[in-house]
Motif scaffolding. Structure first.
Motif, PDB file in Angstrom:
ATOM      1  N   SER A 242       0.853  -1.206   0.000  1.00  0.00           N
ATOM      2  CA  SER A 242       0.000   0.000   0.000  1.00  0.00           C
ATOM      3  C   SER A 242       0.880   1.244   0.000  1.00  0.00           C
ATOM      4  N   LEU A 245       2.265   1.839  -3.397  1.00  0.00           N
ATOM      5  CA  LEU A 245       1.245   2.338  -4.332  1.00  0.00           C
ATOM      6  C   LEU A 245       0.923   3.801  -4.047  1.00  0.00           C
ATOM      7  N   ARG A 248       3.571   5.833  -5.404  1.00  0.00           N
ATOM      8  CA  ARG A 248       3.782   5.560  -6.828  1.00  0.00           C
ATOM      9  C   ARG A 248       5.192   5.074  -7.113  1.00  0.00           C
ATOM     10  N   ASN A 307      -1.830  -3.513  -7.747  1.00  0.00           N
ATOM     11  CA  ASN A 307      -1.564  -2.400  -8.666  1.00  0.00           C
ATOM     12  C   ASN A 307      -2.818  -2.087  -9.487  1.00  0.00           C
ATOM     13  N   TYR A 310      -5.705  -0.814  -7.092  1.00  0.00           N
ATOM     14  CA  TYR A 310      -5.457   0.550  -6.587  1.00  0.00           C
ATOM     15  C   TYR A 310      -5.746   1.590  -7.668  1.00  0.00           C
ATOM     16  N   SER A 311      -5.374   1.248  -8.902  1.00  0.00           N
ATOM     17  CA  SER A 311      -5.648   2.170 -10.009  1.00  0.00           C
ATOM     18  C   SER A 311      -7.156   2.381 -10.134  1.00  0.00           C
ATOM     19  N   SER A 318      -2.319   2.880 -13.501  1.00  0.00           N
ATOM     20  CA  SER A 318      -1.523   1.869 -12.795  1.00  0.00           C
ATOM     21  C   SER A 318      -0.036   2.124 -13.062  1.00  0.00           C
ATOM     22  N   PRO A 322       5.537  -2.009 -12.274  1.00  0.00           N
ATOM     23  CA  PRO A 322       4.819  -2.314 -11.026  1.00  0.00           C
ATOM     24  C   PRO A 322       5.670  -2.950  -9.940  1.00  0.00           C
TER      25      PRO A 322
END
Ligand SMILES: NC(=O)c1ccc[n+]([C@@H]2O[C@H](COP(=O)([O-])OP(=O)(O)OC[C@H]3O[C@@H](n4cnc5c(N)ncnc54)[C@H](O)[C@@H]3O)[C@@H](O)[C@H]2O)c1
Ligand SMILES: O=C(O)[C@H]1O[C@H](OP(=O)(O)OP(=O)(O)OC[C@H]2O[C@@H](n3ccc(=O)[nH]c3=O)[C@H](O)[C@@H]2O)[C@H](O)[C@@H](O)[C@@H]1O
Length: 391
Positions: A242, A245, A248, A307, A310-311, A318, A322
């Motif tokens: 998390s 993400l 980024r 990924n 979350y997008s 995304s 990744p």
């Protein structure tokens, strides 16, 4: 309301009880407190050193919430506080969740890990045994260690045979690495406390239930480094990914991300714990796997799915790159080792409590990552922009 007409699995009326919950301020404790307040008449004596994750229950916005007089917080470190025995004496049931339980600590703080998971739990077991109090103790699926199948040759067809990897409470062995692989300090301490509790049951009639959670995940798990926990801290995989993400940056795959896990939504798992609480005749004397065998992925697949999810929930594109590979030595330090695969056998919990998990991995990630985004995205953006602003 919640308490009217509630019956157990055998049709008997459920009486209100007082529960001393140790470690109530953590991830699992916070969800269990919520469930008990919202759906049952039970009282909770909540013991922890932290209360942030249950403050919404302790200091509700409306003073007149129905549970205002049913939950009491006691800021106690169970290592060294004589008030613990008094609280246990006041309870009908003790639930022990307190532990160091993040893998980054097992090989870097092995003494704290062993003390927390074994030595500090000893007085809890002793007070329950001496005062005839029922105990629900939280162990871990890590007590199984590695699967038997992991020792077979890579191309052996037996590796596909469930007999070589499905983990059964009353049949599977506990297989750990050598002593210098300090990763196993946690699993070994948990195994010994399980054996002690089991022996207290056999020799002194302690009424106990042991829970072996298999990767329970959901909102409020651990912390986001640098936001509500230390910048250098390494939480469990859900919070690590998390964090990546939110910032980024690529998700770090330890040793190729080949290990497999089965993830279960915290809310499904809490249903199982509530059944144990309210059906003592069916739960006492048992060790229960609590997991979701249908949600198995490799850590790499988990990263890819997170990924994508979350997008979807954040509306951001995304990540183009990744994942990134990292060695376990670099990520966790010397002495790390890993469980290869964790599939819980569900026979015992099915038979005793008729419980089954419901939520798919995609759905549980969607609700959990929605929570992560709402809770942390603005704070992470601000933290990222700070160093630039001060230039
Ligand atoms: N989350 C999982 O999937 C999982 C899996 C396997 C086992 N478990 C076990 O379940 C239990 C709870 O796990 P969690 O995920 O909620 O962890 P957590 O770290 O969020 O919660 C543990 C809580 O115990 C408290 N605590 C620790 N030492 C204490 C002490 N000396 N005195 C008072 N409070 C203390 C901590 O402050 C924390 O709030 C642990 O025993 C853990 O080993 C959890
Ligand atoms: O949750 C459980 O059932 C038990 O397992 C966890 O152990 P583990 O699953 O190994 O811990 P995670 O941090 O969730 O890691 C899962 C996997 O992801 C990997 N990982 C973790 C973090 C990361 O950034 N990248 C990464 O590849 C780890 O190496 C491991 O293979 C913890 O020991 C306990 O919380 C608990 O007892």
């Amino acid at each position: 309301m919640a308490s009217v007409g509630r019956v157990d699995l055998d049709g008997n009326a459920i009486k209100g009880m007082t529960i001393c919950m140790i470690g109530a301020g953590g991830f699992i404790g916070s969800h269990l407190c919520e469930k008990l307040m919202a759906e049952t008449p039970h009282k909770v004596l909540a013991v922890d050193v932290y209360s942030d994750k249950i403050k919404h229950l302790l200091e509700p916005a409306e003073a007149s919430v129905p549970w205002a007089d049913r939950i009491q917080f006691h800021r106690i470190n169970i290592k060294n506080d004589s008030r613990l025995e008094g609280l246990i004496k006041m309870a009908d049931l003790v639930i022990n969740l307190a532990a160091i339980c993040t893998p980054a600590d097992y090989n870097t703080r092995p003494l704290d890990t062993i003390y927390s998971n074994f030595i500090d739990a000893l007085p809890v077991v002793k007070y329950c045994s001496e005062n005839n109090k029922r105990l629900i103790h939280f162990s871990t699926c890590e007590v199984y260690g590695k699967t038997i199948g992991s020792f077979l040759p890579k191309d052996s067809p037996l590796r596909q045979d469930p007999a070589y990897f499905v983990l059964k409470e009353d049949a599977s062995p506990c297989i750990f690495g050598s002593i210098e692989k300090q990763r196993w300090s946690y699993a070994c301490a948990k195994q010994l406390i399980e054996r002690l509790i089991y022996a207290e049951g056999a020799e002194n009639d302690l009424e106990f239930t042991i829970v072996r959670p298999f990767n329970w995940i959901g909102p409020r798990m651990d912390f986001i480094p640098g936001i509500d926990g230390p910048s250098e801290g390494v939480p469990r995989v859900l919070a690590c990914f998390s964090n990546n993400l939110l910032r980024r940056e690529p998700l770090k795959l330890v040793d190729g991300g080949e290990s497999q896990r089965t993830f279960i939504y915290i809310k499904d798992a809490i249903e199982a714990v509530l059944l144990m609480i309210e059906n003592p005749a069916r739960a006492n004397g048992h060790i229960f796997n609590v997991g979701n065998p249908n949600n198995e992925v490799t850590v790499r697949q988990l990263a890819e799915m997170m990924n994508e999810v979350y997008s979807k929930v954040s509306g951001e594109p995304s990540l183009e790159v990744p994942t990134i590979d990292v060695s376990s030595k670099e990520f966790y330090g010397e002495g790390y080792d890993d469980s290869d695969k964790r599939i819980p056998d569900m026979t015992i919990i099915n038979r005793q409590l008729g419980w089954n998990p419901k939520t798919s991995l995609w759905d549980l990630l969607e609700s959990t990552l929605t929570y992560q985004h709402r809770t942390y995205a603005a704070a992470v953006k601000q933290a990222i922009s700070k160093p630039l602003a001060s230039n």
